[in-house]
Design a protein around this motif. Structure first.
Motif, PDB file in Angstrom:
ATOM      1  N   MET A  41       0.836  -1.174   0.000  1.00  0.00           N
ATOM      2  CA  MET A  41       0.000   0.000   0.000  1.00  0.00           C
ATOM      3  C   MET A  41       0.886   1.245   0.000  1.00  0.00           C
ATOM      4  O   MET A  41       1.851   1.324   0.732  1.00  0.00           O
ATOM      5  N   ALA A  42       0.538   2.218  -0.836  1.00  0.00           N
ATOM      6  CA  ALA A  42       1.315   3.448  -0.922  1.00  0.00           C
ATOM      7  C   ALA A  42       1.118   4.285   0.331  1.00  0.00           C
ATOM      8  O   ALA A  42       0.035   4.323   0.913  1.00  0.00           O
ATOM      9  N   GLU A  43       2.194   4.932   0.740  1.00  0.00           N
ATOM     10  CA  GLU A  43       2.107   5.826   1.885  1.00  0.00           C
ATOM     11  C   GLU A  43       1.567   7.164   1.423  1.00  0.00           C
ATOM     12  O   GLU A  43       1.853   7.604   0.311  1.00  0.00           O
ATOM     13  N   HIS A  44       0.795   7.812   2.291  1.00  0.00           N
ATOM     14  CA  HIS A  44       0.298   9.130   1.946  1.00  0.00           C
ATOM     15  C   HIS A  44       0.860  10.159   2.915  1.00  0.00           C
ATOM     16  O   HIS A  44       1.353   9.824   3.982  1.00  0.00           O
ATOM     17  N   THR A  45       0.787  11.398   2.504  1.00  0.00           N
ATOM     18  CA  THR A  45       1.209  12.520   3.320  1.00  0.00           C
ATOM     19  C   THR A  45      -0.018  13.371   3.580  1.00  0.00           C
ATOM     20  O   THR A  45      -0.868  13.521   2.703  1.00  0.00           O
ATOM     21  N   SER A  46      -0.146  13.906   4.783  1.00  0.00           N
ATOM     22  CA  SER A  46      -1.300  14.749   5.083  1.00  0.00           C
ATOM     23  C   SER A  46      -0.895  15.900   5.980  1.00  0.00           C
ATOM     24  O   SER A  46       0.126  15.849   6.685  1.00  0.00           O
ATOM     25  N   SER A  47      -1.723  16.933   5.937  1.00  0.00           N
ATOM     26  CA  SER A  47      -1.536  18.096   6.797  1.00  0.00           C
ATOM     27  C   SER A  47      -2.889  18.782   6.931  1.00  0.00           C
ATOM     28  O   SER A  47      -3.778  18.578   6.098  1.00  0.00           O
ATOM     29  N   SER A  48      -3.033  19.601   7.963  1.00  0.00           N
ATOM     30  CA  SER A  48      -4.294  20.302   8.205  1.00  0.00           C
ATOM     31  C   SER A  48      -4.035  21.765   8.506  1.00  0.00           C
ATOM     32  O   SER A  48      -2.947  22.143   8.942  1.00  0.00           O
ATOM     33  N   ILE A  49      -5.070  22.568   8.287  1.00  0.00           N
ATOM     34  CA  ILE A  49      -5.023  23.993   8.583  1.00  0.00           C
ATOM     35  C   ILE A  49      -6.428  24.428   8.979  1.00  0.00           C
ATOM     36  O   ILE A  49      -7.413  23.830   8.537  1.00  0.00           O
ATOM     37  N   THR A  50      -6.529  25.448   9.812  1.00  0.00           N
ATOM     38  CA  THR A  50      -7.822  26.003  10.169  1.00  0.00           C
ATOM     39  C   THR A  50      -8.028  27.288   9.391  1.00  0.00           C
ATOM     40  O   THR A  50      -7.147  28.156   9.350  1.00  0.00           O
ATOM     41  N   ILE A  51      -9.200  27.406   8.768  1.00  0.00           N
ATOM     42  CA  ILE A  51      -9.537  28.562   7.946  1.00  0.00           C
ATOM     43  C   ILE A  51     -10.729  29.266   8.565  1.00  0.00           C
ATOM     44  O   ILE A  51     -11.691  28.626   8.983  1.00  0.00           O
ATOM     45  N   GLU A  52     -10.648  30.580   8.605  1.00  0.00           N
ATOM     46  CA  GLU A  52     -11.734  31.401   9.162  1.00  0.00           C
ATOM     47  C   GLU A  52     -12.829  31.574   8.107  1.00  0.00           C
ATOM     48  O   GLU A  52     -12.932  32.615   7.450  1.00  0.00           O
ATOM     49  N   ALA A  53     -13.633  30.529   7.932  1.00  0.00           N
ATOM     50  CA  ALA A  53     -14.727  30.529   6.965  1.00  0.00           C
ATOM     51  C   ALA A  53     -15.564  29.282   7.190  1.00  0.00           C
ATOM     52  O   ALA A  53     -15.111  28.332   7.823  1.00  0.00           O
ATOM     53  N   THR A  54     -16.762  29.292   6.634  1.00  0.00           N
ATOM     54  CA  THR A  54     -17.625  28.125   6.724  1.00  0.00           C
ATOM     55  C   THR A  54     -17.135  27.044   5.751  1.00  0.00           C
ATOM     56  O   THR A  54     -16.453  27.352   4.766  1.00  0.00           O
ATOM     57  N   PRO A  55     -17.495  25.784   5.995  1.00  0.00           N
ATOM     58  CA  PRO A  55     -17.133  24.741   5.035  1.00  0.00           C
ATOM     59  C   PRO A  55     -17.639  25.045   3.618  1.00  0.00           C
ATOM     60  O   PRO A  55     -16.948  24.767   2.637  1.00  0.00           O
ATOM     61  N   ALA A  56     -18.825  25.628   3.507  1.00  0.00           N
ATOM     62  CA  ALA A  56     -19.379  25.957   2.180  1.00  0.00           C
ATOM     63  C   ALA A  56     -18.486  26.960   1.452  1.00  0.00           C
ATOM     64  O   ALA A  56     -18.256  26.840   0.241  1.00  0.00           O
ATOM     65  N   ASP A  57     -17.968  27.954   2.184  1.00  0.00           N
ATOM     66  CA  ASP A  57     -17.076  28.934   1.567  1.00  0.00           C
ATOM     67  C   ASP A  57     -15.770  28.285   1.125  1.00  0.00           C
ATOM     68  O   ASP A  57     -15.252  28.565   0.046  1.00  0.00           O
ATOM     69  N   VAL A  58     -15.236  27.403   1.965  1.00  0.00           N
ATOM     70  CA  VAL A  58     -13.986  26.713   1.634  1.00  0.00           C
ATOM     71  C   VAL A  58     -14.200  25.824   0.410  1.00  0.00           C
ATOM     72  O   VAL A  58     -13.417  25.857  -0.544  1.00  0.00           O
ATOM     73  N   LYS A  95     -11.688  23.239   9.784  1.00  0.00           N
ATOM     74  CA  LYS A  95     -10.407  22.540   9.716  1.00  0.00           C
ATOM     75  C   LYS A  95     -10.376  21.811   8.381  1.00  0.00           C
ATOM     76  O   LYS A  95     -11.287  21.047   8.050  1.00  0.00           O
ATOM     77  N   VAL A  96      -9.330  22.064   7.586  1.00  0.00           N
ATOM     78  CA  VAL A  96      -9.172  21.443   6.284  1.00  0.00           C
ATOM     79  C   VAL A  96      -7.989  20.483   6.355  1.00  0.00           C
ATOM     80  O   VAL A  96      -6.880  20.893   6.703  1.00  0.00           O
ATOM     81  N   THR A  97      -8.239  19.219   6.038  1.00  0.00           N
ATOM     82  CA  THR A  97      -7.173  18.226   5.984  1.00  0.00           C
ATOM     83  C   THR A  97      -6.977  17.823   4.531  1.00  0.00           C
ATOM     84  O   THR A  97      -7.939  17.509   3.829  1.00  0.00           O
ATOM     85  N   TYR A  98      -5.725  17.863   4.099  1.00  0.00           N
ATOM     86  CA  TYR A  98      -5.347  17.527   2.724  1.00  0.00           C
ATOM     87  C   TYR A  98      -4.503  16.263   2.794  1.00  0.00           C
ATOM     88  O   TYR A  98      -3.492  16.233   3.483  1.00  0.00           O
ATOM     89  N   LEU A  99      -4.936  15.211   2.094  1.00  0.00           N
ATOM     90  CA  LEU A  99      -4.169  13.963   1.975  1.00  0.00           C
ATOM     91  C   LEU A  99      -3.686  13.837   0.539  1.00  0.00           C
ATOM     92  O   LEU A  99      -4.433  14.158  -0.393  1.00  0.00           O
ATOM     93  N   LEU A 100      -2.440  13.372   0.361  1.00  0.00           N
ATOM     94  CA  LEU A 100      -1.878  13.267  -0.972  1.00  0.00           C
ATOM     95  C   LEU A 100      -0.956  12.054  -1.074  1.00  0.00           C
ATOM     96  O   LEU A 100      -0.147  11.810  -0.180  1.00  0.00           O
ATOM     97  N   THR A 101      -1.092  11.317  -2.164  1.00  0.00           N
ATOM     98  CA  THR A 101      -0.189  10.227  -2.500  1.00  0.00           C
ATOM     99  C   THR A 101       0.218  10.420  -3.951  1.00  0.00           C
ATOM    100  O   THR A 101      -0.640  10.527  -4.831  1.00  0.00           O
ATOM    101  N   VAL A 102       1.520  10.494  -4.193  1.00  0.00           N
ATOM    102  CA  VAL A 102       2.045  10.726  -5.533  1.00  0.00           C
ATOM    103  C   VAL A 102       3.056   9.626  -5.865  1.00  0.00           C
ATOM    104  O   VAL A 102       3.864   9.250  -5.027  1.00  0.00           O
ATOM    105  N   ASP A 103       2.996   9.145  -7.104  1.00  0.00           N
ATOM    106  CA  ASP A 103       4.019   8.229  -7.592  1.00  0.00           C
ATOM    107  C   ASP A 103       4.500   8.778  -8.930  1.00  0.00           C
ATOM    108  O   ASP A 103       3.716   8.910  -9.875  1.00  0.00           O
ATOM    109  N   VAL A 104       5.765   9.154  -8.990  1.00  0.00           N
ATOM    110  CA  VAL A 104       6.338   9.744 -10.199  1.00  0.00           C
ATOM    111  C   VAL A 104       6.916   8.661 -11.097  1.00  0.00           C
ATOM    112  O   VAL A 104       7.294   7.583 -10.634  1.00  0.00           O
ATOM    113  N   LYS A 105       6.991   8.962 -12.383  1.00  0.00           N
ATOM    114  CA  LYS A 105       7.527   8.003 -13.353  1.00  0.00           C
ATOM    115  C   LYS A 105       9.042   7.889 -13.255  1.00  0.00           C
ATOM    116  O   LYS A 105       9.594   6.860 -13.611  1.00  0.00           O
ATOM    117  N   ILE A 106       9.698   8.931 -12.751  1.00  0.00           N
ATOM    118  CA  ILE A 106      11.155   8.880 -12.599  1.00  0.00           C
ATOM    119  C   ILE A 106      11.489   8.292 -11.230  1.00  0.00           C
ATOM    120  O   ILE A 106      10.736   8.483 -10.269  1.00  0.00           O
TER     121      ILE A 106
END
Length: 150
Positions: free
Chosen positions: A1-18, A105-116
């Motif tokens: 299983m590929a490993e993912h990277t994640s991070s979070s940030i708090t934004i002063e706005a409603t989820p709908a605005d984000v 609170k916005v959490t971004y998860l990312l998994t990337v596999d490059v061809k090189i």
């Protein structure tokens, strides 16, 4: 299983605005930095992007990629790679969680596999830089846009 990277940030706005900013692909070149062009290729029956072509320029890495988006709820969107010149795979998501009347609170998860070939440690560091820059850009964009809710 590929490993993912994640991070979070708090934004002063409603989820709908984000989510409104996340879904506005035409404006990505205004706030993401690496995205130079964004074109919605297909939309679902609710008018949300299902396939998006992005032209990326991150200095040494330039790419023309198409991503397929899945809108799971008003609080989550994920994407997967359809085609790319530089990447073998790209899976990511934004997960929004209300933390107050007008904070998200916005959490971004990312998994990337490059061809090189690339060491896992270097790849994860690159993922972390991408995520942190995207979250900072998203926060700045969302908090600078006037909304009727704010």
């Amino acid at each position: 299983m590929a490993e993912h990277t994640s991070s979070s940030i708090t934004i002063e706005a409603t989820p709908a605005d984000v989510m409104g900013v996340i879904a506005d692909f035409a404006r990505y070149p205004d706030w993401t930095g690496e995205v130079k062009e964004a074109e919605v290729l297909e939309v679902d029956d609710q008018g949300r992007a299902e396939q998006v072509r992005l032209v990326m320029d991150a200095g040494a890495i330039k790419d023309d990629q198409t991503l397929a988006y899945t809108w799971s709820s008003d609080y989550e969107v994920s994407w997967t790679l359809v085609k790319s010149q530089m990447l073998r795979s790209l899976d990511g998501s934004y997960l929004l969680k209300p933390t107050g009347p007008k904070t998200t609170k916005v959490t971004y998860l990312l998994t990337v596999d490059v061809k090189i070939p690339m060491l896992g440690m270097i790849k994860r560091k690159a993922e972390k830089v991408i995520i942190d820059r995207a979250l900072a850009g998203l926060k700045k964009r969302v908090e600078s846009v006037e909304s009727p809710d704010r």
